[in-house]
Scaffold this motif. Sequence first.
Motif, short mmCIF file in Angstrom:
data_model
loop_
_atom_site.label_atom_id
_atom_site.label_comp_id
_atom_site.label_asym_id
_atom_site.label_seq_id
_atom_site.Cartn_x
_atom_site.Cartn_y
_atom_site.Cartn_z
N MET A 1 -15.58 21.67 -44.28
CA MET A 1 -14.39 20.92 -44.66
C MET A 1 -14.66 19.97 -45.81
N SER A 2 -15.88 19.44 -45.89
CA SER A 2 -16.18 18.47 -46.92
C SER A 2 -16.00 19.03 -48.32
N ASP A 3 -16.16 20.35 -48.49
CA ASP A 3 -16.00 20.97 -49.80
C ASP A 3 -14.57 20.83 -50.32
N ASN A 4 -13.62 20.66 -49.42
CA ASN A 4 -12.22 20.60 -49.80
C ASN A 4 -11.70 19.17 -49.94
N LYS A 5 -12.57 18.20 -49.70
CA LYS A 5 -12.11 16.82 -49.82
C LYS A 5 -11.76 16.54 -51.27
N ASN A 6 -10.75 15.71 -51.48
CA ASN A 6 -10.26 15.44 -52.83
C ASN A 6 -9.75 16.71 -53.50
N LYS A 7 -9.02 17.48 -52.74
CA LYS A 7 -8.39 18.68 -53.27
C LYS A 7 -7.00 18.81 -52.65
N THR A 8 -6.03 19.15 -53.48
CA THR A 8 -4.66 19.35 -53.02
C THR A 8 -4.22 20.75 -53.44
N LEU A 9 -3.56 21.45 -52.53
CA LEU A 9 -3.16 22.84 -52.77
C LEU A 9 -1.64 22.94 -52.88
N PHE A 10 -1.20 23.86 -53.75
CA PHE A 10 0.23 24.14 -53.93
C PHE A 10 0.45 25.64 -53.85
N ILE A 11 1.44 26.06 -53.06
CA ILE A 11 1.80 27.47 -52.95
C ILE A 11 3.32 27.59 -52.88
N SER A 12 3.82 28.79 -53.11
CA SER A 12 5.26 29.03 -52.95
C SER A 12 5.51 30.53 -52.89
N ASP A 13 6.72 30.89 -52.55
CA ASP A 13 7.22 32.27 -52.66
C ASP A 13 6.40 33.28 -51.87
N LEU A 14 6.14 32.95 -50.61
CA LEU A 14 5.49 33.92 -49.72
C LEU A 14 6.50 34.93 -49.19
N HIS A 15 7.75 34.51 -49.01
CA HIS A 15 8.83 35.38 -48.53
C HIS A 15 8.43 36.09 -47.22
N LEU A 16 7.93 35.30 -46.29
CA LEU A 16 7.48 35.87 -45.01
C LEU A 16 8.63 36.52 -44.26
N ASP A 17 8.34 37.69 -43.72
CA ASP A 17 9.34 38.46 -42.97
C ASP A 17 8.59 39.38 -42.01
N THR A 18 9.33 40.09 -41.17
CA THR A 18 8.68 41.02 -40.25
C THR A 18 7.97 42.15 -41.00
N ASP A 19 8.37 42.39 -42.24
CA ASP A 19 7.78 43.47 -43.03
C ASP A 19 6.57 43.01 -43.84
N THR A 20 6.13 41.77 -43.65
CA THR A 20 5.04 41.25 -44.48
C THR A 20 3.87 40.71 -43.63
N PRO A 21 3.34 41.51 -42.70
CA PRO A 21 2.24 41.00 -41.87
C PRO A 21 0.99 40.68 -42.68
N VAL A 22 0.77 41.39 -43.78
CA VAL A 22 -0.41 41.12 -44.62
C VAL A 22 -0.31 39.74 -45.25
N ILE A 23 0.89 39.35 -45.68
CA ILE A 23 1.08 38.03 -46.29
C ILE A 23 0.89 36.93 -45.25
N LEU A 24 1.38 37.16 -44.05
CA LEU A 24 1.15 36.19 -42.97
C LEU A 24 -0.34 36.03 -42.71
N GLU A 25 -1.06 37.15 -42.70
CA GLU A 25 -2.51 37.09 -42.48
C GLU A 25 -3.18 36.28 -43.59
N SER A 26 -2.73 36.47 -44.82
CA SER A 26 -3.29 35.71 -45.95
C SER A 26 -3.02 34.22 -45.81
N LEU A 27 -1.80 33.88 -45.39
CA LEU A 27 -1.46 32.47 -45.22
C LEU A 27 -2.34 31.84 -44.13
#
Length: 259
Positions: free
Chosen positions: A1-27
Amino acid sequence: MSDNKNKTLFISDLHLDTDTPVILESLLALLHRQAAGADALYILGDLFEAWVGDDDQSDIADAVAAALLALSQAGTRVYLMHGNRDFLIGEDYASRCGATLLAEPTVIDCYGQRVALVHGDSLCTRDTAYMAYRKQMRDPAWQQAFLDRPLLERHMIAQQMRQKSQEANSQKASDIMDVTHQEVTDLMESLEVNILVHGHTHRPGIHTIRLHESIRGSDEAVRIVLGSWDQKAWVLEFSPEGYELKPFAHPAAAKVANG
């Protein structure tokens, strides 16, 4: 966890749905790895392909809420912004995620940098038909009337709306559905920021632009566009040293590539 200190992440447009199990796994992989121990995670809209109300129960929504809550409880601040697909996410679901709902636009201090955040659809002003549609969808009276309908009816209406949107977009010129440069510069100047982060257009990239007026001694600005997760996962990592927009292969795709 210490490697991620002082880091902020931004994401968008995953469009999660029943047809997107791979994207859910990635998230879920992102939340357990890159986001673990980070200062904050900002989700700038369209986390879900559709959202018809916080009372709609689904395994996907439950899995996302549980993972985001665990991240939040471990010390990473979680923020949600509405997109054009999930603008009906309410305080109940945000609370289940341990997240804070953000107004649009929002300006944050990111390691000494003033950064403006929007989903991005409000910047696509050349698409006049969409802007009229957006105005209706964001009207509180329309939203309440929609939420008062039975759940099944809401699902049917949402499906019809998605189909109409896909048909309309297929007939529009590509540039019309991108942001309007003047709208971008006007927004950044009004908010007095040199960095803007948004999604929506599914055109990931980092663009250097010139403002008409100087902001804190410089007329140079940066517009960072987050990518959609249909082909790969896109994450903007922001730290005191700078920022980087990174693509990641979905876990299932990586397994196939590695044999």
